[in-house]
Design a protein around this motif. Structure first.
Motif, PDB file in Angstrom:
ATOM      1  N   ALA A 208       0.839  -1.205   0.000  1.00  0.00           N
ATOM      2  CA  ALA A 208       0.000   0.000   0.000  1.00  0.00           C
ATOM      3  C   ALA A 208       0.869   1.247   0.000  1.00  0.00           C
ATOM      4  CB  ALA A 208      -0.924  -0.015   1.216  1.00  0.00           C
ATOM      5  N   ALA A 209       1.965   1.218   0.788  1.00  0.00           N
ATOM      6  CA  ALA A 209       2.870   2.370   0.843  1.00  0.00           C
ATOM      7  C   ALA A 209       3.534   2.583  -0.513  1.00  0.00           C
ATOM      8  CB  ALA A 209       3.924   2.144   1.922  1.00  0.00           C
ATOM      9  N   HIS A 210       3.922   1.491  -1.157  1.00  0.00           N
ATOM     10  CA  HIS A 210       4.564   1.576  -2.477  1.00  0.00           C
ATOM     11  C   HIS A 210       3.598   2.165  -3.502  1.00  0.00           C
ATOM     12  CE1 HIS A 210       6.904   0.443  -5.994  1.00  0.00           C
ATOM     13  NE2 HIS A 210       5.833  -0.177  -6.461  1.00  0.00           N
ATOM     14  N   ARG A 211       2.369   1.705  -3.456  1.00  0.00           N
ATOM     15  CA  ARG A 211       1.360   2.201  -4.398  1.00  0.00           C
ATOM     16  C   ARG A 211       1.101   3.697  -4.183  1.00  0.00           C
ATOM     17  NH1 ARG A 211      -4.325  -0.792  -4.210  1.00  0.00           N
ATOM     18  NH2 ARG A 211      -4.397   0.336  -2.236  1.00  0.00           N
ATOM     19  N   ALA A 212       1.013   4.089  -2.899  1.00  0.00           N
ATOM     20  CA  ALA A 212       0.774   5.508  -2.594  1.00  0.00           C
ATOM     21  C   ALA A 212       1.948   6.366  -3.054  1.00  0.00           C
ATOM     22  CB  ALA A 212       0.554   5.668  -1.096  1.00  0.00           C
ATOM     23  N   LYS A 213       3.156   5.849  -2.844  1.00  0.00           N
ATOM     24  CA  LYS A 213       4.359   6.594  -3.244  1.00  0.00           C
ATOM     25  C   LYS A 213       4.406   6.749  -4.763  1.00  0.00           C
ATOM     26  CE  LYS A 213       9.320   6.316  -2.292  1.00  0.00           C
ATOM     27  NZ  LYS A 213      10.359   5.427  -1.767  1.00  0.00           N
ATOM     28  N   ARG A 214       4.054   5.690  -5.453  1.00  0.00           N
ATOM     29  CA  ARG A 214       4.084   5.721  -6.919  1.00  0.00           C
ATOM     30  C   ARG A 214       3.029   6.678  -7.460  1.00  0.00           C
ATOM     31  NH1 ARG A 214       3.121   0.128  -9.677  1.00  0.00           N
ATOM     32  NH2 ARG A 214       1.013   0.766  -9.225  1.00  0.00           N
ATOM     33  N   GLN A 215       1.871   6.683  -6.824  1.00  0.00           N
ATOM     34  CA  GLN A 215       0.799   7.574  -7.276  1.00  0.00           C
ATOM     35  C   GLN A 215       1.150   9.043  -7.037  1.00  0.00           C
ATOM     36  OE1 GLN A 215      -2.554   5.933  -5.214  1.00  0.00           O
ATOM     37  NE2 GLN A 215      -3.000   4.453  -6.833  1.00  0.00           N
ATOM     38  N   SER A 216       1.994   9.275  -5.996  1.00  0.00           N
ATOM     39  CA  SER A 216       2.386  10.659  -5.734  1.00  0.00           C
ATOM     40  C   SER A 216       3.483  11.127  -6.675  1.00  0.00           C
ATOM     41  CB  SER A 216       2.861  10.805  -4.284  1.00  0.00           C
ATOM     42  OG  SER A 216       4.075  10.118  -4.122  1.00  0.00           O
ATOM     43  N   ARG A 217       4.084  10.179  -7.421  1.00  0.00           N
ATOM     44  CA  ARG A 217       5.105  10.537  -8.397  1.00  0.00           C
ATOM     45  C   ARG A 217       4.708   9.995  -9.777  1.00  0.00           C
ATOM     46  NH1 ARG A 217      10.615   8.382  -5.986  1.00  0.00           N
ATOM     47  NH2 ARG A 217       9.359   6.520  -6.001  1.00  0.00           N
ATOM     48  N   PRO A 218       3.679  10.560 -10.389  1.00  0.00           N
ATOM     49  CA  PRO A 218       3.182  10.000 -11.648  1.00  0.00           C
ATOM     50  C   PRO A 218       4.180  10.094 -12.791  1.00  0.00           C
ATOM     51  CG  PRO A 218       2.091  12.075 -11.133  1.00  0.00           C
ATOM     52  CD  PRO A 218       2.952  11.740  -9.967  1.00  0.00           C
ATOM     53  N   SER A 219       5.065  11.102 -12.754  1.00  0.00           N
ATOM     54  CA  SER A 219       5.998  11.282 -13.863  1.00  0.00           C
ATOM     55  C   SER A 219       6.949  10.101 -13.967  1.00  0.00           C
ATOM     56  CB  SER A 219       6.786  12.573 -13.684  1.00  0.00           C
ATOM     57  OG  SER A 219       7.457  12.546 -12.447  1.00  0.00           O
ATOM     58  N   GLU A 220       7.370   9.579 -12.766  1.00  0.00           N
ATOM     59  CA  GLU A 220       8.294   8.458 -12.776  1.00  0.00           C
ATOM     60  C   GLU A 220       7.634   7.226 -13.393  1.00  0.00           C
ATOM     61  OE1 GLU A 220      10.099   5.639  -9.432  1.00  0.00           O
ATOM     62  OE2 GLU A 220      10.640   7.749  -9.176  1.00  0.00           O
ATOM     63  N   GLN A 221       6.369   7.013 -13.055  1.00  0.00           N
ATOM     64  CA  GLN A 221       5.656   5.862 -13.573  1.00  0.00           C
ATOM     65  C   GLN A 221       5.514   5.955 -15.084  1.00  0.00           C
ATOM     66  OE1 GLN A 221       4.967   3.176 -12.099  1.00  0.00           O
ATOM     67  NE2 GLN A 221       3.851   2.212 -13.774  1.00  0.00           N
ATOM     68  N   VAL A 222       5.269   7.184 -15.560  1.00  0.00           N
ATOM     69  CA  VAL A 222       5.136   7.369 -17.007  1.00  0.00           C
ATOM     70  C   VAL A 222       6.429   6.997 -17.702  1.00  0.00           C
ATOM     71  CG1 VAL A 222       4.887   9.130 -18.788  1.00  0.00           C
ATOM     72  CG2 VAL A 222       3.322   9.107 -16.851  1.00  0.00           C
ATOM     73  N   SER A 223       7.574   7.423 -17.114  1.00  0.00           N
ATOM     74  CA  SER A 223       8.850   7.119 -17.747  1.00  0.00           C
ATOM     75  C   SER A 223       9.130   5.621 -17.704  1.00  0.00           C
ATOM     76  CB  SER A 223       9.984   7.891 -17.077  1.00  0.00           C
ATOM     77  OG  SER A 223      10.217   7.373 -15.786  1.00  0.00           O
ATOM     78  N   GLN A 224       8.714   4.948 -16.613  1.00  0.00           N
ATOM     79  CA  GLN A 224       8.899   3.492 -16.540  1.00  0.00           C
ATOM     80  C   GLN A 224       8.034   2.796 -17.572  1.00  0.00           C
ATOM     81  OE1 GLN A 224       8.852   1.327 -12.855  1.00  0.00           O
ATOM     82  NE2 GLN A 224       9.393   3.150 -11.715  1.00  0.00           N
TER      83      GLN A 224
END
Lengths: 263, 177
Positions: B150-166
């Motif tokens: 849950a913490a990982h998911r929340a962290k990822r959602q707070s950094r959407p740009s990183e997810q887009v690049s991944q």
């Protein structure tokens, strides 16, 4: 008859000098349950409910509970946490609180006042974190161990083997699942590290109050109560003119001995 | 005889009072309460844990299994059991699917395996590193997985740009697989 009266008076005096306190559930977000000490079942928690020694509180997924203690301390219980109030006593002007964190995360904000001295500690299966007039966050996750973060003030983290680390604001200590304190990077942030094993205590006694090579712990200091050691450091710094030394762990294997002169 | 009737009456009253005073417990809390005491978690615990992560707060093994299969998290041929112990690889596979992890080159080319999923979660510091994908999870470790996921998911959602690049094929910094 007279004996009974004396015994009753004694009991009343004793109960006045050292009385058990209660914590109140200040707010609940999401799902939370409590288990009163003699009961075996959990029931849904409600705002305003009281917790006493031996009671459990448990939070669900994406849930948070705030507990208010009578000594003005406040504890935030985060999601997926199981916490037991082990001890909560008020003795004269000293409030002693001990919480057992079975799993999860709690954040304690302990308010130190001139009238009430707070001994506040959070115990996990691998670590004891003590806090005084400050704010700390303790996380215990099985498999990862304990993480103690001091957000404000001063406190001690002690591992299961008796080693302790003195932490100040923004310091973090980690205790592994096997019960050993800290990765080197985390200890390097800490101010000092001391050894609370019986051997360490004997060594200090032999050296006396002068020339000890560890943090000074007087024989009357309780090794099981890390809080008293924080007190000791503070009192020596403020009242003693003796030089005292402490070891700063610089990496996994080396310690650097530092000296400081009291005011 | 009379005292016996009185005793039975008192017992009934006590039970009724207990039912009246004790508020009902929450469904998901019952799961946490039981799993934290288990020295060995089961596949049913793993299924429940992942279902909670995906927002299904209450359910039993058949309904949770159906839920995960419908969501594409669990392969259709898996048959989770309430008796089988939960391995780290088995739980990891469900979690990487539930979290929508893309993984490294191996996972992207060949797809997820239990081993790759376990390694990915160790890398993400969601799964304790001790043992391998065949190691069994304890009950409290299941809570750890849910909390960290849950913490990982929340962290990822707070950094959407990183997810887009991944998602675009970028590799997270320091990925040493």
């Amino acid at each position: 008859m007279r004996l009974s009266a004396i015994a009753l008076t004694g009991l009343l005096l004793l109960s006045g000098a050292c009385r058990a306190q209660e914590a109140t559930i200040k707010s609940i977000s999401g799902e939370a349950e409590v288990k009163a000490a003699p009961a075996t079942d959990f029931v849904a928690a409600a705002v305003g409910a009281k917790l006493k020694g031996g009671d459990y509180i448990m939070t669900g997924f994406e849930s948070t509970v705030v507990l208010a203690f009578e000594d003005n301390s406040e504890v935030t219980v985060y999601q997926l946490t199981q916490l037991r109030v082990d001890e909560f006593l008020m003795k004269e002007n000293r409030a002693k609180t001990q919480l057992f964190l079975r799993v999860g995360t709690v954040q304690a904000k302990v308010k130190h006042t001139a009238s009430v001295r707070s001994d506040f500690s959070v115990v996990t299966p691998t670590c004891t974190a003590s806090v005084r007039g400050s704010e700390e966050r303790v996380t215990y996750l099985p498999g990862f161990g304990t993480t103690v973060e001091y957000l404000e003030g001063l406190g001690l983290a002690q591992d299961a083997r008796g080693r302790a680390v003195l932490l100040r604001a923004n310091d973090t200590a980690k205790v592994s699942q096997s019960g050993s304190l800290a990765t080197p990077g985390d200890v390097a942030q800490a101010t000092a590290i001391t050894d609370l094993t019986p051997q360490g205590a004997e060594s200090r006694e032999r050296h006396g109050s002068l020339g000890f090579n560890r943090l000074s712990i007087r024989p009357e200091t309780d090794p099981n109560n890390p809080f008293s050691i924080v007190q000791q450091i503070e009192s020596q710094r403020s009242t003693s003119s003796l030089i005292f030394r402490y070891d700063l762990l610089t990496d996994a294997n080396h310690t650097q001995t530092n000296a400081t002169r009291g005011q | 005889m009379t005292s016996g009737r009185v005793r039975i009456g008192n017992a009934v009253l006590a039970i009724l009072a207990g039912l009246a005073c004790g508020a009902p417990v929450h469904a998901q809390s019952a799961f946490f309460r039981e799993v934290v005491l288990k020295p060995r978690a089961t596949q049913a615990d793993g299924v429940r844990m992942v279902s909670i992560l995906l927002g299904k707060r209450a359910g039993d093994l058949p309904s949770d299994t159906e839920f995960l299969k419908t969501r594409g998290v669990m392969p259709q041929d898996w048959k989770p059991s309430a008796e089988a112990q939960l391995s780290k690889g088995w739980a990891s596979y469900l979690l990487v699917q539930a979290l929508g992890e893309r993984g490294g080159a191996g996972a992207r080319v060949m797809g997820w395996s239990k081993r790759r999923a376990y390694q990915e979660l160790v890398y993400l510091q969601i799964m304790p590193a001790k043992g391998g994908e065949h190691a069994k999870l304890t009950g409290p470790e299941v809570i750890t997985l849910l909390d960290r996921s849950a913490a990982h998911r929340a962290k990822r959602q707070s950094r959407p740009s990183e997810q887009v690049s991944q998602d675009a094929g970028g590799k997270p910094e320091g990925k040493g697989k």
